[in-house]
Design a protein around this motif. Structure first.
Motif, PDB file in Angstrom:
ATOM      1  N   ASP A 210     -29.115   7.455   2.308  1.00 50.04           N
ATOM      2  CA  ASP A 210     -28.749   7.693   0.902  1.00 50.04           C
ATOM      3  C   ASP A 210     -27.912   6.546   0.360  1.00 50.04           C
ATOM      4  OD1 ASP A 210     -30.065  10.087   0.788  1.00 50.04           O
ATOM      5  OD2 ASP A 210     -28.306  11.269   1.335  1.00 50.04           O
ATOM      6  N   HIS A 211     -26.973   6.112   1.186  1.00 56.65           N
ATOM      7  CA  HIS A 211     -26.105   5.030   0.717  1.00 56.65           C
ATOM      8  C   HIS A 211     -26.902   3.730   0.537  1.00 56.65           C
ATOM      9  CE1 HIS A 211     -22.371   3.132  -0.232  1.00 56.65           C
ATOM     10  NE2 HIS A 211     -22.525   2.239   0.716  1.00 56.65           N
TER      11      HIS A 211
ATOM     12  N   LEU B 191     -22.342  -2.418   3.045  1.00 54.67           N
ATOM     13  CA  LEU B 191     -22.599  -1.949   4.415  1.00 54.67           C
ATOM     14  C   LEU B 191     -23.188  -0.546   4.321  1.00 54.67           C
ATOM     15  CD1 LEU B 191     -19.266  -3.028   6.161  1.00 54.67           C
ATOM     16  CD2 LEU B 191     -21.392  -4.327   5.927  1.00 54.67           C
TER      17      LEU B 191
ATOM     18  N   VAL C  59     -21.614  -7.762  -0.845  1.00 58.13           N
ATOM     19  CA  VAL C  59     -22.052  -7.206   0.428  1.00 58.13           C
ATOM     20  C   VAL C  59     -21.915  -5.702   0.424  1.00 58.13           C
ATOM     21  CG1 VAL C  59     -21.724  -7.274   2.916  1.00 58.13           C
ATOM     22  CG2 VAL C  59     -21.245  -9.300   1.525  1.00 58.13           C
TER      23      VAL C  59
ATOM     24  N   VAL D  41     -26.549   7.819  -9.684  1.00 56.92           N
ATOM     25  CA  VAL D  41     -25.517   6.906  -9.200  1.00 56.92           C
ATOM     26  C   VAL D  41     -24.654   6.523 -10.391  1.00 56.92           C
ATOM     27  CG1 VAL D  41     -25.093   4.796  -7.903  1.00 56.92           C
ATOM     28  CG2 VAL D  41     -27.299   5.935  -7.723  1.00 56.92           C
TER      29      VAL D  41
ATOM     30  N   GLU E  60     -14.919  -3.556   7.571  1.00 60.09           N
ATOM     31  CA  GLU E  60     -15.722  -2.349   7.787  1.00 60.09           C
ATOM     32  C   GLU E  60     -14.914  -1.093   7.442  1.00 60.09           C
ATOM     33  OE1 GLU E  60     -18.837  -2.288  10.126  1.00 60.09           O
ATOM     34  OE2 GLU E  60     -18.701  -0.236  10.875  1.00 60.09           O
TER      35      GLU E  60
ATOM     36  N   GLN F 260     -16.036   3.734   0.103  1.00 59.59           N
ATOM     37  CA  GLN F 260     -17.168   4.645  -0.083  1.00 59.59           C
ATOM     38  C   GLN F 260     -16.694   6.087  -0.155  1.00 59.59           C
ATOM     39  OE1 GLN F 260     -20.663   4.433   2.435  1.00 59.59           O
ATOM     40  NE2 GLN F 260     -20.391   2.235   2.643  1.00 59.59           N
TER      41      GLN F 260
ATOM     42  N   HIS G  60     -23.728  -2.789   9.361  1.00 55.54           N
ATOM     43  CA  HIS G  60     -22.305  -2.676   9.713  1.00 55.54           C
ATOM     44  C   HIS G  60     -21.883  -4.033  10.231  1.00 55.54           C
ATOM     45  CE1 HIS G  60     -23.459  -2.762  13.911  1.00 55.54           C
ATOM     46  NE2 HIS G  60     -24.414  -1.885  13.618  1.00 55.54           N
ATOM     47  N   LEU G  61     -20.609  -4.153  10.584  1.00 56.73           N
ATOM     48  CA  LEU G  61     -20.120  -5.439  11.100  1.00 56.73           C
ATOM     49  C   LEU G  61     -19.645  -5.322  12.538  1.00 56.73           C
ATOM     50  CD1 LEU G  61     -18.118  -6.776   8.030  1.00 56.73           C
ATOM     51  CD2 LEU G  61     -20.322  -7.599   8.866  1.00 56.73           C
ATOM     52  N   ARG G  62     -20.038  -4.253  13.232  1.00 58.04           N
ATOM     53  CA  ARG G  62     -19.540  -4.083  14.603  1.00 58.04           C
ATOM     54  C   ARG G  62     -20.164  -5.097  15.553  1.00 58.04           C
ATOM     55  NH1 ARG G  62     -20.419   0.970  12.982  1.00 58.04           N
ATOM     56  NH2 ARG G  62     -22.284   1.202  14.263  1.00 58.04           N
TER      57      ARG G  62
ATOM     58  N   ALA H 160     -13.590  -8.587  10.570  1.00 58.72           N
ATOM     59  CA  ALA H 160     -14.806  -7.794  10.361  1.00 58.72           C
ATOM     60  C   ALA H 160     -14.496  -6.307  10.504  1.00 58.72           C
ATOM     61  CB  ALA H 160     -15.891  -8.227  11.343  1.00 58.72           C
ATOM     62  N   ASP H 161     -13.659  -5.945  11.494  1.00 65.23           N
ATOM     63  CA  ASP H 161     -13.257  -4.538  11.665  1.00 65.23           C
ATOM     64  C   ASP H 161     -12.528  -4.038  10.420  1.00 65.23           C
ATOM     65  OD1 ASP H 161     -14.208  -4.584  14.217  1.00 65.23           O
ATOM     66  OD2 ASP H 161     -12.244  -4.677  15.193  1.00 65.23           O
TER      67      ASP H 161
ATOM     68  N   ARG I 170     -28.616   4.044  -2.754  1.00 63.69           N
ATOM     69  CA  ARG I 170     -27.663   3.897  -3.858  1.00 63.69           C
ATOM     70  C   ARG I 170     -27.337   2.426  -4.094  1.00 63.69           C
ATOM     71  NH1 ARG I 170     -25.200   8.638  -2.103  1.00 63.69           N
ATOM     72  NH2 ARG I 170     -23.860   7.512  -0.660  1.00 63.69           N
TER      73      ARG I 170
ATOM     74  N   ASP J  55     -14.366  -0.808   3.716  1.00 61.46           N
ATOM     75  CA  ASP J  55     -15.616  -0.430   3.061  1.00 61.46           C
ATOM     76  C   ASP J  55     -15.872   1.070   3.210  1.00 61.46           C
ATOM     77  OD1 ASP J  55     -18.200  -1.633   1.842  1.00 61.46           O
ATOM     78  OD2 ASP J  55     -18.903  -0.226   3.371  1.00 61.46           O
TER      79      ASP J  55
ATOM     80  N   HIS K  88     -23.991   1.467   6.972  1.00 58.02           N
ATOM     81  CA  HIS K  88     -23.645   2.333   8.103  1.00 58.02           C
ATOM     82  C   HIS K  88     -24.850   3.210   8.478  1.00 58.02           C
ATOM     83  CE1 HIS K  88     -19.556   0.991   7.375  1.00 58.02           C
ATOM     84  NE2 HIS K  88     -19.737   1.272   6.114  1.00 58.02           N
TER      85      HIS K  88
END
Lengths: 337, 337
Positions: B107-108, B101, B99, A51, A84, A91, B73-75, A80-81, B111, A87, B103
């Protein structure tokens, strides 16, 4: 605190045959590295569990691989959407998003921006209105030393911005109501939002249709049931109540639907309603609304951050178009059916 | 990247008369500093614009003043509420929440945890199920070197946990349905959630009431309209359809309400529905549901993080009780009215 003994960039050098410099540049998504080399490096890194260490990057490249995101809060699912999607995009570009919630506390906003501008991040995304930006931070942004992207209004034309272009969609929404036969169209806004785009469009389209503005049809509520209920009660007491309402956002529109139903109104037969944002609840309740794709906003934001403005260059504006999503909350008014 | 030239701890020393050590301890919320001294230091810091620098803290105290939060996630607005409450609590304790996320990408997840455990944070909050935790990170957690609090299941009894205690509330919910006269009670779960508490309670309370389990009344859907609609259609095709449904969470319950209404069912007259989580939408739609106060969860989390476990000590469990929130989606079934 003992640090975890994890694979280093030396291990990845051995595993891939690429130099440290190339590996660093690959993780910073710099254009000098080919897509193919980057892919090999990223895949191999995953295999051996390497990493990139943001502190090491910070020392060797003068970058941190981190971005700050300032949001007011997460009570509106639209925020929040957006978080997300930002983010996911961060990534995808092998960087890390640090999120700060300001809760509309000016001091805390300034602390977060100061913190991020003091070497903790490579740049910031400001997803809320900012009054009185800190002069030191502003100077770093203005001079191009610290990349920043503003989403809702920018403090000066020297700043970069991603703008959601909703004017055309709200014009479509208003014309949709007019074409369905509505003449008594109300506007339900939020107390603290000044003169938002949808209110500007509301007034413009009514003027174009030569419908005089009736101040009794314009109400500003706070984001809760009581004040929405109060606005609705006042409208229903009118001799000639509205047959349709354009709402500031989906939350207000959803409250209005529930309040209307609990007073025995059928939606849309007795009252047509249009929202804005397209939160998940809008999909469930079948609300006609205006949608801006948050993943396109996120792409626009990082495209600007990745190619910083130089001092003296004007601020750039990236526009993301919205759409009208037609669902089940608009119908002709009763009197013309 | 030029750093902002901001007030230093030396300026705050001069302004308050307190030593650097006391100021550091005040910002780290250490008990050696009195509440009164802390208040003076924090107020003065605000006045002169001093912000504790996490990197300097990291060097002088061996701490970073930062916590990592792993969320899937934030859904689901429930995750956003939790993040908001944890952020407020972190701020209250003069620390910063980072924070990540995941998902649900293993792996993430690894990390992020690796990154946070490598000196970037003082500890982590894991607000999702984790399979196969990284052995190096786990060893740091197990040995008490790296504080971690798990919210949904912990990898071993040596780990700290904040647990939401919903059993009693779901028992109340099931008894509420039985006492209202329901005998045909369905369960609507989610595909990937294994055997959640509310399903366990559902089976237990039916057994206690000597109502045989009818497998046709138990359906697991994914979090969308199509599969909820499918489950409802199958139930309505039964000779003896359910008169009430206990749902895995509010999102599933909200879908069910909308799907039911679009098929002409009156809620609750034709079908009683109970959800779980108490998201904002549940309040708007008038859903009877189970609520756990996310700000109590946040307090529990930081109380554990602030007083790290020592090696050899068993993991601690802090329980937060939930409540049943009675609204408008439960009524007696038609046949007994």
């Amino acid at each position: 605190m003992k640090a975890v003994n994890r694979p280093t960039i030396l291990d990845l050098e051995k595993a891939t045959g690429f130099s440290r410099g190339t590996i660093s540049r690959a993780f910073n998504n710099r254009s000098e590295v080919s897509a193919k080399s980057r892919e090999i490096i990223v895949r191999k890194a995953k295999e051996i569990g390497y990493v990139p260490n943001p502190r090491a990057r910070s020392l060797s490249l003068g970058t941190t691989g981190r971005w700050g995101l300032l949001l007011p809060h997460l009570r509106n699912p639209f925020h929040a959407d957006l978080m997300e999607c930002l983010d996911v995009e961060a990534q995808r570009r092998h960087t890390l998003l640090l999120v700060g919630l300001s809760h509309h506390d000016h001091d805390h906003e300034m602390r977060l921006m100061h913190h991020w501008a003091s070497g903790e991040t490579d740049g910031i995304i400001i997803a809320q209105l900012i009054q009185n930006i800190d002069p030191q931070v502003f100077e770093l942004i203005r001079s191009g030393q610290f990349p920043a992207v503003f989403l809702y209004g920018r403090p000066s034309s020297e700043c970069d911005m991603v703008r959601t272009e909703t004017t055309i969609s709200y014009e479509r929404a208003m014309n949709h109501l007019l074409n369905s036969g509505h003449q008594r169209i109300a506007y339900l806004g939020l107390d603290y939002c000044g003169d938002p785009i949808n209110f500007v469009v509301y007034k413009k389209i009514l003027a174009e249709a030569q419908i005089p503005l009736d101040q009794r049809l314009i109400r500003f509520c706070s984001n809760d049931s009581v004040s929405v209920s109060h606005a609705l009660a006042e409208w229903l007491d009118l001799e000639n109540p509205p047959t349709a309402v354009l709402c500031f956002n989906d939350i207000v529109a959803c409250w209005l639907i529930h309040m209307g139903r609990s007073r025995g109104l059928r939606i849309p037969e007795d009252l047509s309603i249009i929202g804005g944002d397209d939160i998940a609840e809008a999909g469930r309740i079948g609300l006609t609304t205006i949608r801006t794709d948050a993943s396109l906003i996120a792409q626009g934001v990082f495209d600007l951050l990745d190619h910083p403005r130089k001092e003296g260059e004007p601020g750039r504006v990236c526009s993301v178009l919205s759409d009208m999503i037609t669902r089940d909350t608009v119908a002709p008014p009763r009197n013309i059916r």
